[in-house]
Design an enzyme around this catalytic site. Structure first.
Site, PDB file in Angstrom:
ATOM      1  CB  CYS A  98      49.017  54.166  56.854  1.00  0.00           C
ATOM      2  SG  CYS A  98      48.136  53.057  57.751  1.00  0.00           S
ATOM      3  CB  CYS A 102      41.140  51.644  59.296  1.00  0.00           C
ATOM      4  SG  CYS A 102      42.388  51.058  58.305  1.00  0.00           S
ATOM      5  CB  THR A 189      48.834  48.420  59.491  1.00  0.00           C
ATOM      6  OG1 THR A 189      49.221  47.850  58.156  1.00  0.00           O
ATOM      7  CG2 THR A 189      48.746  49.847  59.659  1.00  0.00           C
ATOM      8  CD  GLU A 256      52.371  48.715  57.245  1.00  0.00           C
ATOM      9  OE1 GLU A 256      53.524  49.273  57.218  1.00  0.00           O
ATOM     10  OE2 GLU A 256      51.419  49.350  57.310  1.00  0.00           O
ATOM     11  CG  HIS A 291      40.966  46.586  55.743  1.00  0.00           C
ATOM     12  ND1 HIS A 291      41.240  47.735  56.770  1.00  0.00           N
ATOM     13  CD2 HIS A 291      42.253  46.307  55.639  1.00  0.00           C
ATOM     14  CE1 HIS A 291      42.477  47.776  56.748  1.00  0.00           C
ATOM     15  NE2 HIS A 291      43.158  46.931  56.183  1.00  0.00           N
ATOM     16  CE1 TYR A 295      42.854  49.261  52.209  1.00  0.00           C
ATOM     17  CE2 TYR A 295      44.625  50.325  50.842  1.00  0.00           C
ATOM     18  CZ  TYR A 295      44.204  49.354  51.783  1.00  0.00           C
ATOM     19  OH  TYR A 295      45.035  48.744  52.609  1.00  0.00           O
ATOM     20  CB  CYS A 298      42.843  56.043  54.585  1.00  0.00           C
ATOM     21  SG  CYS A 298      43.221  54.697  53.624  1.00  0.00           S
ATOM     22  CD  GLU A 442      49.045  51.406  52.972  1.00  0.00           C
ATOM     23  OE1 GLU A 442      49.518  52.549  52.646  1.00  0.00           O
ATOM     24  OE2 GLU A 442      48.112  51.248  53.839  1.00  0.00           O
TER      25      GLU A 442
END
Ligand SMILES: Cc1cc2nc3c(=O)[nH]c(=O)nc-3n(C[C@H](O)[C@H](O)[C@H](O)COP(=O)(O)OP(=O)(O)OC[C@H]3O[C@@H](n4cnc5c(N)ncnc54)[C@H](O)[C@@H]3O)c2cc1C
Lengths: 478, 92
Positions: A98, A102, A189, A256, A291, A295, A298, A442
């Site tokens: 990550c 974003c 994050t 995180e 969001h 996925y 990334c 995650e």
């Protein structure tokens, strides 16, 4: 735009309160537990100056007409939505984890839309405030943590029904110059290496939850903010070498935190929602759809690395031509590209919002993330299958470096004679890092747990229309 | 007369070949120096290197004096060099 170096330097100017493993971290840039996460986020700055990648990384501000880092932009077309996905995939290929930026990007885009709507209907001026704030973010190329998730306490109860009212962030005081908020945000994050956080509600709210309807921008080192850094699978390996940690440069997930807001003051120009509980649900859903779109970007970038590592491992093991290996690699590619397909589709099928920005197709965006909660596990399972059991039983890096044992490890863990044992070990550790523990969780819960997507998918699907189609073909009148 | 070629890459999300390597080959084989596209300095030709057939770069945004040449596959290297040379001859 900030260069990577300027970003890192800018972090040195901040003084957030961070606890990690019983100690206080004074400098996120220099501390070995946080440095890899800084490196990962720094990639989003560095690539903006690289001619090979700037086409995705750089765009034009619709507010100022200046060139800006895409992570600070508001989408102006479906092409921007597509480029976001491509950018995320490309960066994920480089960090293997990550890169954190974003979440704030999505929080800003959803705030842009929601503040416009609230202003239209309530006569407030949040949108103008937010535009000013956005311009400030763009001018200074800031990294913003997207802070939606509250600790939530008893999941069956709404914020106002909780035994402890602080389990959701809420307004405890309204003053002439601003508001005071209390509570916490969980799983944050990139928080410790961000400049500011943009908080927004976690869930739909009723009138009794009015004080929980709050959105605001808060510097990560504002008085009253305390960060407690999360522990990840095998994270302390990074303190003892660069092999066992798997990805020594960028680590695992996004560093995180549990971020506590102890009566934090926010001036009015940084407040973007204050009591308009009726809009919380739409706000959350807009943020979540943006969001979830990510996925298939990334995580597909990460899957590209996992698939590459697995294919290389098959070569290192001496079995690259086995038909079942090839078949499994194809399955991995198929799942990964399916996630990408969903992301591209929800971007192409995006639409213009009344605020003038572009928003993804909600139904398709939710399919991205639901697939991800399954496919990243399956891709990882196949990677484990092909890599072999030694990814679970490899000796310590220290024993590999110890002259008394190194020879044995070199001799007995060699497979393909053309490949040095160290390469095989390094690749195995990378696979281990990317396919287990924290990395998988995650894919499951980031951007919401699977049930949240299922609820949205069902709601966004016109079931009556589907039933009608079937009945017509079956010649059923009613 | 030397030709100035401004080089613009696509964003490289999932390239089917090594875009930089192809840029180097084009530069070497044609003897033309490629420099990164700069919107403040108009070059004679813009060369856009796309990593795949999607060609997602918005070609019309990139200004040049004589034209734009696009490549999205390594097989096109010699054709692209020929096109740059033709444009070069045109400005002689
Ligand atoms: C690595 C990682 C990074 C993250 N980064 C961020 C970030 O940057 N910013 C941010 O704001 N958030 C972030 N999140 C938070 C993420 O959005 C949440 O984890 C997610 O929304 C799920 O919430 P939870 O973890 O509290 O799980 P829970 O809510 O505890 O869910 C656990 C299970 O309970 C079920 N459940 C929950 N409530 C109910 C209910 N009322 N009725 C029935 N079933 C229920 C869920 O469906 C799930 O199956 C991140 C999470 C992870 C894991």
């Amino acid at each position: 735009m900030k260069t990577k170096e300027q970003y890192i330097e800018s972090l040195r100017q901040l003084h957030p309160v961070i606890y990690c493993n019983g100690e206080k971290i004074e400098s996120v840039v220099d501390h070995p537990m946080t440095r890899p996460h800084v490196n990962s986020a720094a990639m989003t700055y560095d690539l903006a100056f690289d001619p090979e990648y700037e086409d995705l990384m750089v765009t034009t501000s619709h507010l100022t007409g200046k060139k800006i880092n895409r992570f600070t932009s508001v989408h102006q077309s479906t092409d921007d939505l597509v480029k976001k996905v491509k950018m995320l995939r490309m960066i994920g290929q480089k960090t293997g984890t990550c890169f954190q930026r974003c979440v704030g990007f999505d929080a800003m885009n959803s705030t842009f839309i929601t503040t416009y709507k609230v202003d239209q209907e309530c006569g407030t001026d949040y949108h103008e405030r937010f535009k000013k704030y956005l311009e400030y973010v763009q001018e200074n190329d800031l990294m913003i943590a997207g802070s939606m998730t509250d600790p939530k306490g008893d999941r069956s109860k709404k914020p106002g029904q909780q035994e402890d009212p602080d389990l959701y962030v809420h307004i405890v005081e309204k003053r002439e110059d601003g508001i005071v908020v209390r509570g916490a945000k969980a799983h944050q994050t990139g928080m410790v290496n961000s400049h500011e956080m943009l908080i927004l509600p976690t869930t739909n709210l009723g009138e009794e939850d009015k004080d929980y309807a709050v959105a605001a921008a808060i510097p990560v080192d504002a008085p009253g903010v305390v960060h407690i850094f999360g522990r990840q699978t095998n994270d302390q390996r990074r303190l003892t070498g660069d092999i066992d940690t798997g990805n020594s440069e960028y680590a695992i997930v996004g560093g995180e935190t549990l971020t506590v807001l102890n009566d934090v003051f926010v001036p009015w120009d940084r407040v973007f929602m204050c009591g308009e509980y009726q809009y919380a649900q739409e706000y959350v859903e807009t943020f979540a759809a943006y969001h979830r779109q990510n996925y298939g970007g990334c995580k597909v970038g990460l899957a590209d690395v996992i698939i590459g590592a697995t294919a290389a491992m098959a070569e290192f093991n001496g079995v690259p031509k086995a038909s079942h290996i090839k078949d499994k690699l194809i399955d991995m590619i198929n799942m990964s590209e399916t996630m990408y397909n969903c992301s591209i589709a929800c971007s192409c099928e995006g639409c213009k919002t009344p605020a003038g920005s572009y928003y993804v197709n909600t139904l398709l965006a939710n399919t991205v993330k639901l697939n991800c909660t399954k496919y990243m596990y399956e891709i990882s399972r196949l990677a484990h299958d092909i890599a072999g059991g030694f990814i679970a039983t490899l000796p310590y890096e220290a024993d590999y470096k110890n002259p008394e044992t190194k020879e044995y490890i070199d001799k007995y863990l060699k497979a393909n004679p053309d490949v040095p044992t160290e390469h095989r070990i390094r690749l195995a550790r990378l696979i281990e890092n990317m396919t287990g523990g924290t990395a998988l969780a995650e894919s499951m819960h980031g951007a919401g747990s699977p049930q949240a997507m299922k609820v949205m998918i069902y709601r966004e699907s016109n079931m009556e229309h589907k039933k009608k189609l079937a009945k017509k073909l079956a010649k059923i009148d009613k | 007369m030397d030709i100035e070629v401004g080089l613009k890459y696509c964003g490289g999300c999932n390239p089917a070949y090594d875009r930089k390597e192809i840029a180097d080959i084009i530069g070497r084989q044609s003897g033309i120096k490629l420099k990164p596209y700069n919107e403040n300095e108009i070059s004679d030709v813009v060369l856009i290197i796309s990593g795949c057939s999607v060609d997602c770069v918005n070609a019309w945004e990139y200004k040049s004096r004589c034209g734009t040449v696009l490549i999205n596959s390594p097989e096109q290297v010699y054709e692209v060099i020929r096109q740059i040379r033709t444009l070069k001859n045109n400005i002689k």
